[in-house]
Design a protein around this motif. Structure first.
Motif, mmCIF file in Angstrom:
data_model
loop_
_atom_site.group_PDB
_atom_site.id
_atom_site.type_symbol
_atom_site.label_atom_id
_atom_site.label_comp_id
_atom_site.label_asym_id
_atom_site.label_seq_id
_atom_site.Cartn_x
_atom_site.Cartn_y
_atom_site.Cartn_z
ATOM 1 N N ARG A 41 0.766 -1.603 0.167
ATOM 2 C CA ARG A 41 0.318 -0.169 0.054
ATOM 3 C C ARG A 41 1.002 1.399 -0.189
ATOM 4 N N LYS A 42 2.355 1.355 0.528
ATOM 5 C CA LYS A 42 2.962 2.313 0.417
ATOM 6 C C LYS A 42 3.322 2.597 -1.268
ATOM 7 N N ILE A 43 2.688 4.714 -0.245
ATOM 8 C CA ILE A 43 3.029 5.164 -1.924
ATOM 9 C C ILE A 43 3.833 5.966 -2.279
ATOM 10 N N ASP A 44 4.596 6.097 -3.010
ATOM 11 C CA ASP A 44 5.257 6.928 -3.528
ATOM 12 C C ASP A 44 4.940 7.607 -4.823
ATOM 13 N N ARG A 45 6.413 8.443 -5.532
ATOM 14 C CA ARG A 45 5.823 9.157 -6.573
ATOM 15 C C ARG A 45 6.153 8.227 -7.738
ATOM 16 N N HIS A 46 6.057 7.179 -7.984
ATOM 17 C CA HIS A 46 6.658 6.198 -8.414
ATOM 18 C C HIS A 46 5.668 5.272 -10.017
ATOM 19 N N TYR A 47 5.688 4.724 -11.036
ATOM 20 C CA TYR A 47 4.559 4.209 -11.613
ATOM 21 C C TYR A 47 3.658 3.221 -11.186
ATOM 22 N N VAL A 48 4.772 2.632 -10.470
ATOM 23 C CA VAL A 48 4.318 1.042 -10.009
ATOM 24 C C VAL A 48 2.591 1.917 -8.669
ATOM 25 N N ALA A 49 3.648 2.792 -7.796
ATOM 26 C CA ALA A 49 2.205 2.732 -7.500
ATOM 27 C C ALA A 49 1.362 3.845 -7.411
ATOM 28 N N ILE A 56 -7.387 2.302 -7.384
ATOM 29 C CA ILE A 56 -8.291 2.787 -5.479
ATOM 30 C C ILE A 56 -9.025 4.110 -6.072
ATOM 31 N N GLN A 57 -8.303 5.181 -6.867
ATOM 32 C CA GLN A 57 -8.561 5.986 -6.505
ATOM 33 C C GLN A 57 -10.341 5.423 -7.833
ATOM 34 N N LYS A 58 -10.459 5.014 -8.735
ATOM 35 C CA LYS A 58 -11.471 4.681 -9.691
ATOM 36 C C LYS A 58 -12.222 3.925 -8.838
ATOM 37 N N ALA A 59 -11.719 2.404 -8.318
ATOM 38 C CA ALA A 59 -13.077 2.345 -7.351
ATOM 39 C C ALA A 59 -14.097 2.527 -6.394
ATOM 40 N N ALA A 60 -12.965 3.843 -5.694
ATOM 41 C CA ALA A 60 -13.737 4.517 -4.495
ATOM 42 C C ALA A 60 -14.847 5.406 -5.548
ATOM 43 N N THR A 61 -14.154 5.976 -6.566
ATOM 44 C CA THR A 61 -14.921 7.271 -7.305
ATOM 45 C C THR A 61 -16.755 6.070 -7.985
ATOM 46 N N ALA A 72 -6.840 7.469 -0.484
ATOM 47 C CA ALA A 72 -6.544 7.553 -1.831
ATOM 48 C C ALA A 72 -6.426 9.312 -1.967
ATOM 49 N N SER A 73 -6.474 9.683 -1.840
ATOM 50 C CA SER A 73 -6.384 11.956 -2.222
ATOM 51 C C SER A 73 -5.557 12.098 -1.378
ATOM 52 N N SER A 74 -4.969 11.356 -0.252
ATOM 53 C CA SER A 74 -4.171 12.241 0.861
ATOM 54 C C SER A 74 -3.076 11.362 0.941
ATOM 55 N N ALA A 75 -2.658 10.235 -0.002
ATOM 56 C CA ALA A 75 -1.153 9.487 -0.258
ATOM 57 C C ALA A 75 -1.140 10.346 -1.628
ATOM 58 N N ILE A 76 -1.654 10.651 -1.817
ATOM 59 C CA ILE A 76 -1.340 11.807 -3.507
ATOM 60 C C ILE A 76 -1.192 13.094 -2.986
ATOM 61 N N SER A 77 -1.641 13.504 -1.935
ATOM 62 C CA SER A 77 -1.346 14.866 -1.236
ATOM 63 C C SER A 77 0.265 14.993 -0.675
ATOM 64 N N SER A 78 0.289 13.838 -0.084
ATOM 65 C CA SER A 78 1.560 13.365 0.934
ATOM 66 C C SER A 78 2.945 13.000 -0.346
ATOM 67 N N LEU A 79 2.660 13.163 -1.346
ATOM 68 C CA LEU A 79 4.083 13.259 -2.130
ATOM 69 C C LEU A 79 4.526 14.808 -2.913
#
Ligand SMILES: *[C@@H]1O[C@H](CO)[C@@H](O)[C@H](O)[C@H]1NC(C)=O
Ligand SMILES: *[C@@H]1O[C@H](CO)[C@@H](O)[C@H](O)[C@H]1NC(C)=O
Ligand SMILES: *[C@@H]1O[C@H](CO)[C@@H](O)[C@H](O)[C@H]1NC(C)=O
Ligand SMILES: *[C@@H]1O[C@H](CO)[C@@H](O)[C@H](O)[C@H]1NC(C)=O
Ligand SMILES: *[C@@H]1O[C@H](CO)[C@@H](O)[C@H](O)[C@H]1NC(C)=O
Length: 387
Positions: A41-49, A56-61, A72-79
């Motif tokens: 689940r760990k988010i980073d700025r690389h394409y796999v994550a 996850i974002q598509k499913a949630a939406t 999903a939103s806060s994971a992206i924000s953390s980058l």
């Protein structure tokens, strides 16, 4: 939504596979919440994550799960730092893989009201890098500098052009130079990598023809690697969502998509999936196998293209057969009720000799975001049909 009889039968069958305790739970959100409980689940700025989190974002939406979307939103924000710096990103290091995160940022910038200036700064920096990015003599972005100079890979088209196009549609919709530049990236791949007989595309090409694997005439690598084609197919579908129809590039991209859709249908295995190495005579060989990430990407590409009017509805059967296979074969139920994702090859690179032996020697990895993300993409399309 009217579904052909066979597709309906497949959909019904898919639903049955969902089995008792899970029947109330869609696969997209189930896979999404499962992944959030795993180390991956760990988010980073690389394409796999980034691809995983787009799933996850598509499913949630689709299912209006606000807590999942907030995650999903806060994971992206953390980058992205408050000052707009994309943390850990070096604007002087050129790698198309690193552009892909721009799509995640653009999604939340747009869906959260287009007011986050930190997001606007971050995507502007990524876009600015493309203005200085090293290119082949005919104008193609190098896959990476310096490791893959003068090389274009199908993978890179997805990583960079989906962002370049979406960014242009939001911030510079009248920039014809940019639109033509985007179409040119696809044109170059088509000229050098497309096999006119099979309709499939080689993994990449070297415009300088210096790589050990480069064809002396086209510069193309020797094999059709399924995930590269998967990225490319999705790239065509995504870019056509935003590409201006009035420009000449639109019709060319549409033709590339139509030709590839037909070729993929022909290459589909009877099981519903696609082989890791897709060029003849390898499909069906004992050492080759049906690989899950590309199967997910093709399924998603077909369904989204049908939904948005880019491909004929007759391809739905192809896609749903593939989806059915994934649910049966690649979605694993963990003892604790979460899902795992299997059958995704770890990597495929043109770093070495590009041989068949190289590709089939790469191990599979479990719970790989490059497969699970696109499976969530595909699931949201199937679930949208069921709704
Ligand atoms: C459930 O099991 C899977 C597979 O063993 C594991 O990856 C995951 O972390 C577990 N989840 C929880 C919430 O324990
Ligand atoms: C929404 O997502 C959360 C995880 O963030 C999960 O625990 C919950 O079950 C989901 N709700 C629904 C209705 O799917
Ligand atoms: C922006 O913020 C990050 C994180 O706080 C910091 O590392 C970076 O130096 C800052 N950049 C500028 C240009 O101020
Ligand atoms: C339009 O796009 C081109 C090609 O990417 C770029 O060089 C130029 O700066 C862009 N123009 C504007 C006004 O943003
Ligand atoms: C193109 O595809 C055809 C049909 O599969 C095959 O016979 C031929 O060898 C391929 N050409 C190249 C250059 O790979």
């Amino acid at each position: 939504m009217h579904l052909p009889a066979l597709a309906l039968a497949i959909l019904t069958c898919t639903t049955n596979i969902l089995a008792a305790p899970a029947a109330t739970q869609p696969y997209s959100t189930w896979m999404a919440t499962s992944f959030l409980s795993k180390p991956q689940r760990k988010i980073d700025r690389h394409y796999v994550a980034n691809v995983l989190y787009e799933g996850i974002q598509k499913a949630a939406t689709l299912h209006q799960n606000s807590s999942l979307l907030a995650t999903a939103s806060s994971a992206i924000s953390s980058l992205v730092a408050e000052n707009g710096t994309l943390l850990g990103w070096d604007p002087n290091y050129y790698s198309l893989d690193d552009i892909r995160v721009g799509n995640n940022i653009l999604y939340f910038w747009d869906s959260e009201g287009r007011k986050a200036t930190k997001y606007q700064k971050a995507v502007a920096a990524l876009r600015e890098q493309l203005n200085q990015y090293p290119r082949t003599p005919s104008g193609g972005f190098w896959h990476r500098n310096p490791s893959y100079k003068n090389q274009m890979w199908l993978d890179g088209i997805y990583m960079a052009e989906t962002f370049y196009a979406t960014y242009t549609s939001y911030f510079e919709p009248e920039n014809t130079t940019a639109w033509e530049d985007i179409a040119r990236q696809f044109d170059l791949i088509e000229t050098h990598c497309r096999n006119k007989t099979s309709g499939l595309l080689a993994h990449g090409y070297d415009e300088s023809k210096k790589a050990v694997w480069a064809d002396p005439v086209t510069g193309a690598s020797p094999h059709v690697w399924d995930r590269a084609v998967g990225w490319y197919f999705m790239a065509l579908v995504e870019v056509l969502q935003v590409y201006p129809q009035k420009l000449a590039g639109y019709a060319r991209l549409e033709n590339y998509l139509t030709a590839l859709a037909a070729a993929l249908k022909k290459a589909q295995d009877a099981s519903g999936g696609w082989w890791l190495i897709m060029d003849e005579p390898y499909p069906g060989m004992e050492s080759n196998y049906i690989e899950s990430s590309a199967t997910a990407m093709f399924t998603y590409g077909y369904l989204k293209a049908i939904r948005t009017g880019l491909l004929e509805a007759s391809y739905q059967e192809t896609a749903l057969r593939a989806y059915n296979l994934m649910v049966e074969k690649f979605v694993k139920r963990d003892a604790n009720g979460t899902l795992s994702w299997e059958g995704t090859v770890e990597v495929g690179s043109l770093d070495g000799d590009g041989s068949y032996e190289y590709y089939i020697g790469v191990p599979l990895s479990e719970n790989d975001g490059k497969g699970a993300g696109p499976f969530m993409f595909a699931s949201t399309e199937v679930e949208a049909l069921q709704k």
